[in-house]
Design an enzyme around this catalytic site. Structure first.
Site, PDB file in Angstrom:
ATOM      1  N   ALA A   1      40.194  36.084  54.504  1.00 19.39           N
ATOM      2  CA  ALA A   1      40.113  34.751  53.894  1.00 19.39           C
ATOM      3  C   ALA A   1      38.960  34.671  52.902  1.00 19.39           C
ATOM      4  CB  ALA A   1      39.957  33.700  54.986  1.00 19.39           C
TER       5      ALA A   1
ATOM      6  N   GLU B   1      39.849  29.788  48.041  1.00 14.08           N
ATOM      7  CA  GLU B   1      39.699  28.382  48.457  1.00 14.08           C
ATOM      8  C   GLU B   1      40.446  27.502  47.459  1.00 14.08           C
ATOM      9  OE1 GLU B   1      35.527  27.601  48.693  1.00 14.08           O
ATOM     10  OE2 GLU B   1      35.215  29.162  50.201  1.00 14.08           O
TER      11      GLU B   1
ATOM     12  N   SER C   1      40.376  32.936  41.195  1.00  8.27           N
ATOM     13  CA  SER C   1      39.857  34.103  40.469  1.00  8.27           C
ATOM     14  C   SER C   1      38.330  34.108  40.451  1.00  8.27           C
ATOM     15  CB  SER C   1      40.376  34.090  39.031  1.00  8.27           C
ATOM     16  OG  SER C   1      41.782  34.072  39.018  1.00  8.27           O
TER      17      SER C   1
ATOM     18  N   ASP D   1      38.884  46.797  45.676  1.00 12.28           N
ATOM     19  CA  ASP D   1      39.197  48.005  44.906  1.00 12.28           C
ATOM     20  C   ASP D   1      40.141  48.924  45.677  1.00 12.28           C
ATOM     21  OD1 ASP D   1      37.662  47.131  42.861  1.00 12.28           O
ATOM     22  OD2 ASP D   1      35.959  48.441  43.232  1.00 12.28           O
TER      23      ASP D   1
ATOM     24  N   GLY E   1      76.613  38.617  36.879  1.00  7.48           N
ATOM     25  CA  GLY E   1      76.608  37.356  37.641  1.00  7.48           C
ATOM     26  C   GLY E   1      76.400  37.586  39.127  1.00  7.48           C
TER      27      GLY E   1
ATOM     28  N   GLU F   1      45.829  39.769  45.390  1.00  7.05           N
ATOM     29  CA  GLU F   1      44.790  40.825  45.252  1.00  7.05           C
ATOM     30  C   GLU F   1      44.049  40.687  43.925  1.00  7.05           C
ATOM     31  OE1 GLU F   1      43.945  43.261  47.386  1.00  7.05           O
ATOM     32  OE2 GLU F   1      45.585  43.202  48.823  1.00  7.05           O
ATOM     33  N   GLY F   2      43.916  39.460  43.416  1.00  5.31           N
ATOM     34  CA  GLY F   2      43.362  39.241  42.081  1.00  5.31           C
ATOM     35  C   GLY F   2      44.513  39.316  41.097  1.00  5.31           C
TER      36      GLY F   2
HETATM   37  C1  LIG Z   1      51.493  34.472  48.624  1.00  6.33           C
HETATM   38  C2  LIG Z   1      50.016  34.546  48.431  1.00  6.33           C
HETATM   39  C3  LIG Z   1      49.250  35.174  49.387  1.00  6.33           C
HETATM   40  C4  LIG Z   1      47.855  35.228  49.255  1.00  6.33           C
HETATM   41  N1  LIG Z   1      47.105  35.774  50.246  1.00  6.33           N
HETATM   42  C5  LIG Z   1      45.749  35.641  50.228  1.00  6.33           C
HETATM   43  C6  LIG Z   1      44.969  36.043  51.355  1.00  6.33           C
HETATM   44  O1  LIG Z   1      45.482  36.543  52.366  1.00  6.33           O
HETATM   45  N2  LIG Z   1      43.625  35.841  51.297  1.00  6.33           N
HETATM   46  C7  LIG Z   1      43.004  35.289  50.216  1.00  6.33           C
HETATM   47  O2  LIG Z   1      41.791  35.134  50.231  1.00  6.33           O
HETATM   48  N3  LIG Z   1      43.732  34.904  49.127  1.00  6.33           N
HETATM   49  C8  LIG Z   1      45.080  35.061  49.114  1.00  6.33           C
HETATM   50  N4  LIG Z   1      45.837  34.651  48.031  1.00  6.33           N
HETATM   51  C9  LIG Z   1      45.170  34.038  46.899  1.00  6.33           C
HETATM   52  C10 LIG Z   1      45.227  34.869  45.632  1.00  6.33           C
HETATM   53  O3  LIG Z   1      44.356  35.970  45.737  1.00  6.33           O
HETATM   54  C11 LIG Z   1      44.868  33.900  44.485  1.00  6.33           C
HETATM   55  O4  LIG Z   1      45.990  33.064  44.316  1.00  6.33           O
HETATM   56  C12 LIG Z   1      44.520  34.626  43.210  1.00  6.33           C
HETATM   57  O5  LIG Z   1      43.298  35.286  43.351  1.00  6.33           O
HETATM   58  C13 LIG Z   1      44.451  33.683  42.024  1.00  6.33           C
HETATM   59  O6  LIG Z   1      43.704  32.556  42.291  1.00  6.33           O
HETATM   60  P1  LIG Z   1      44.322  31.114  41.937  1.00  6.33           P
HETATM   61  O7  LIG Z   1      45.657  31.044  42.530  1.00  6.33           O
HETATM   62  O8  LIG Z   1      43.335  30.088  42.320  1.00  6.33           O
HETATM   63  O9  LIG Z   1      44.493  31.136  40.365  1.00  6.33           O
HETATM   64  P2  LIG Z   1      43.372  30.732  39.281  1.00  6.33           P
HETATM   65  O10 LIG Z   1      42.111  31.490  39.537  1.00  6.33           O
HETATM   66  O11 LIG Z   1      43.300  29.259  39.202  1.00  6.33           O
HETATM   67  O12 LIG Z   1      44.009  31.297  37.947  1.00  6.33           O
HETATM   68  C14 LIG Z   1      44.987  30.599  37.190  1.00  6.33           C
HETATM   69  C15 LIG Z   1      45.350  31.437  35.974  1.00  6.33           C
HETATM   70  O13 LIG Z   1      44.200  31.622  35.150  1.00  6.33           O
HETATM   71  C16 LIG Z   1      43.967  32.999  34.933  1.00  6.33           C
HETATM   72  N5  LIG Z   1      42.525  33.268  34.906  1.00  6.33           N
HETATM   73  C17 LIG Z   1      41.565  32.748  35.718  1.00  6.33           C
HETATM   74  N6  LIG Z   1      40.361  33.235  35.391  1.00  6.33           N
HETATM   75  C18 LIG Z   1      40.565  34.127  34.385  1.00  6.33           C
HETATM   76  C19 LIG Z   1      39.711  34.980  33.624  1.00  6.33           C
HETATM   77  N7  LIG Z   1      38.392  35.038  33.845  1.00  6.33           N
HETATM   78  N8  LIG Z   1      40.263  35.742  32.663  1.00  6.33           N
HETATM   79  C20 LIG Z   1      41.595  35.696  32.417  1.00  6.33           C
HETATM   80  N9  LIG Z   1      42.453  34.910  33.105  1.00  6.33           N
HETATM   81  C21 LIG Z   1      41.943  34.128  34.072  1.00  6.33           C
HETATM   82  C22 LIG Z   1      44.607  33.702  36.125  1.00  6.33           C
HETATM   83  O14 LIG Z   1      44.943  35.053  35.824  1.00  6.33           O
HETATM   84  C23 LIG Z   1      45.829  32.834  36.344  1.00  6.33           C
HETATM   85  O15 LIG Z   1      46.834  33.241  35.450  1.00  6.33           O
HETATM   86  C24 LIG Z   1      47.234  34.647  48.117  1.00  6.33           C
HETATM   87  C25 LIG Z   1      48.021  34.046  47.134  1.00  6.33           C
HETATM   88  C26 LIG Z   1      49.388  33.986  47.288  1.00  6.33           C
HETATM   89  C27 LIG Z   1      50.215  33.290  46.240  1.00  6.33           C
END
Ligand SMILES: Cc1cc2nc3c(=O)[nH]c(=O)nc-3n(C[C@H](O)[C@H](O)[C@H](O)COP(=O)(O)OP(=O)(O)OC[C@H]3O[C@@H](n4cnc5c(N)ncnc54)[C@H](O)[C@@H]3O)c2cc1C
Length: 380
Positions: A127, A130, A135, A243, A343, A366-367
């Site tokens: 976890a 948030e 990101s 990584d 189709g 995973e980012g």
């Molecule tokens: C099904 C699922 C399972 C997951 N499982 C886990 C888990 O087990 N544990 C956990 O901790 N998290 C988990 N996540 C979270 C996941 O890692 C995040 O959704 C992801 O890191 C992106 O964060 P965000 O959704 O807040 O998008 P945001 O950070 O809000 O990004 C929105 C958009 O802006 C872009 N962006 C943001 N900052 C930059 C930048 N500096 N440069 C270029 N583009 C940028 C992003 O690429 C994206 O396209 C999960 C997500 C999903 C959907």
């Protein structure tokens, strides 16, 4: 020296996982996908646990298979080819165990790693994310403070795979709102600790067999013994965990891509239009030829990244490349398979629409792939 031959032992592993996935997971895939995310079916995870494959990186001294990342990637390609959701749960377990394997105390390893290798399925969670910190992990708002060896944690974690099902969650919080990197602390949070609540269970487009939930920490108290690694080391530990995990996410993508490709290839050789198989049209066979090349390239990137990890060489850039390549080729192959199946590809009768839904998440978790590009760019 570069060597593209997998060992006899690795070949055996591939055969074992392929047989297990086809016999014990494939028949349930449709049902798992239809299930509402609120319900959780542990059938596939029982099968994996019986083969000690639910967290295959757990070292042998703790009862695990002790697989390196290269072998783990081979196993995940096989699982990803049958169900990307099931494979993703395995990557989540690996992710949760990784900080403990890398930096856990003897007590933490002895307590939390063996159950991951039991024949009864034991899920773990990781976890970090948030509601307001995706990101940008430096914006996390889950706080922690230590008083007389007891740490109090308050905050909300989002999108947690295995949330509410995990025996423990590897969780990150900060002591310092100004310098959240330096203040970052990694914890093992047991499932039965007071103040840990499960919030919304998310209903998703794909990987629907994966429980993904919000976790709420309301004055959760854990002892000092559950802090992973020395003070000030959590950010580095987090980066090392990412990584490593990214290369494995790439492997899941390669597996999904392979399955979509193989399905489309067979379909195109059987489907007759204009008096011959549609495969006879270059417009179709060239798409498949291109995909075959792209899948192989992505697989080689995954293998390279995992080889670097296993040999303790610099793997950061290779791992991000492997993750981009695996997740992109999964989406390309799934989309191409849908086109090639016409189709029918759009109907639930064929597995192709599930491939497409499942593949979509791989560039987000995973980012995101943008973040992988930022990692690569920072190293150029
Ligand atoms: C099904 C699922 C399972 C997951 N499982 C886990 C888990 O087990 N544990 C956990 O901790 N998290 C988990 N996540 C979270 C996941 O890692 C995040 O959704 C992801 O890191 C992106 O964060 P965000 O959704 O807040 O998008 P945001 O950070 O809000 O990004 C929105 C958009 O802006 C872009 N962006 C943001 N900052 C930059 C930048 N500096 N440069 C270029 N583009 C940028 C992003 O690429 C994206 O396209 C999960 C997500 C999903 C959907």
């Amino acid at each position: 020296m570069a060597n593209f031959n997998i060992s006899a032992e690795q070949r055996q592993l591939v055969e074992e996982v392929r047989a297990l996935a086809l016999r014990q997971i494939a028949p349930a895939v449709g049902m798992l996908d239809e299930a509402d995310d609120g319900r959780f079916n542990d059938g596939p995870f029982r099968a994996l646990a019986e083969h000690n494959l639910l967290t295959p990186t757990v070292p042998q001294e703790y009862g695990g298979r002790g697989l390196g990342y290269f072998s783990t990637a081979l196993a995940l390609e096989e699982l990803g080819a049958v169900c990307a959701g099931v494979a993703t749960v395995v990557t989540a377990n690996i992710h949760a165990a990784s900080p403990i394997i890398l930096a856990g105390s003897a007590g933490q390893r002895g307590t939390y790693l063996p159950p991951l290798a039991y024949a009864e399925p034991c899920l773990a969670a990781f976890a970090l994310t948030e509601p307001e910190a995706g990101s940008d992990i430096t914006s996390i708002a889950t706080t922690t403070a230590c008083n007389k060896g007891l740490w109090t944690i308050n905050g909300v974690k989002e999108f947690v795979i295995n949330g509410g099902l995990a025996r423990f969650t590897t969780l990150f919080a900060t002591t310092d709102k100004e310098d959240k990197r330096a203040g970052l602390v990694a914890f093992i949070v047991p499932y039965d600790v007071q103040g840990l609540k499960v919030g919304t269970v998310h209903n998703k487009m794909g990987i629907r067999c994966v429980r993904t939930a919000r976790l709420i920490l309301d004055k959760v108290i854990v002892p000092d013994e559950l802090v992973i690694g020395p003070r000030g080391s959590a950010y580095l530990l987090l980066m090392q965990t990412f990584d490593r995990g990214r290369a494995l996410a790439g492997a899941v993508g390669v597996g999904l891509a392979r399955a979509a490709f193989e399905f489309a290839l067979q379909y195109s050789k059987h489907r007759q239009q204009f008096g011959r198989p549609v495969f006879a049209q270059q417009a179709v066979s060239f798409v498949l030829a291109e995909l075959a090349a792209r899948i192989e390239s992505a697989r080689l990137l995954v293998w390279k990244a995992c080889w670097l990890i296993d040999n303790d060489l610099d793997y950061t850039m290779a791992s991000s490349m492997a993750k981009i390549a695996g997740s992109q080729v999964a989406q390309e192959a799934a989309a191409a398979a849908m086109d090639i199946c016409g189709g029918r590809g759009y109907l639930k009768d064929l597995p192709v629409e599930k491939y497409l839904r499942d593949a979509r998440v791989l560039s987000l978790i995973e980012g995101t792939n943008n973040i992988q590009k930022a990692v690569i760019a920072s190293l150029l």
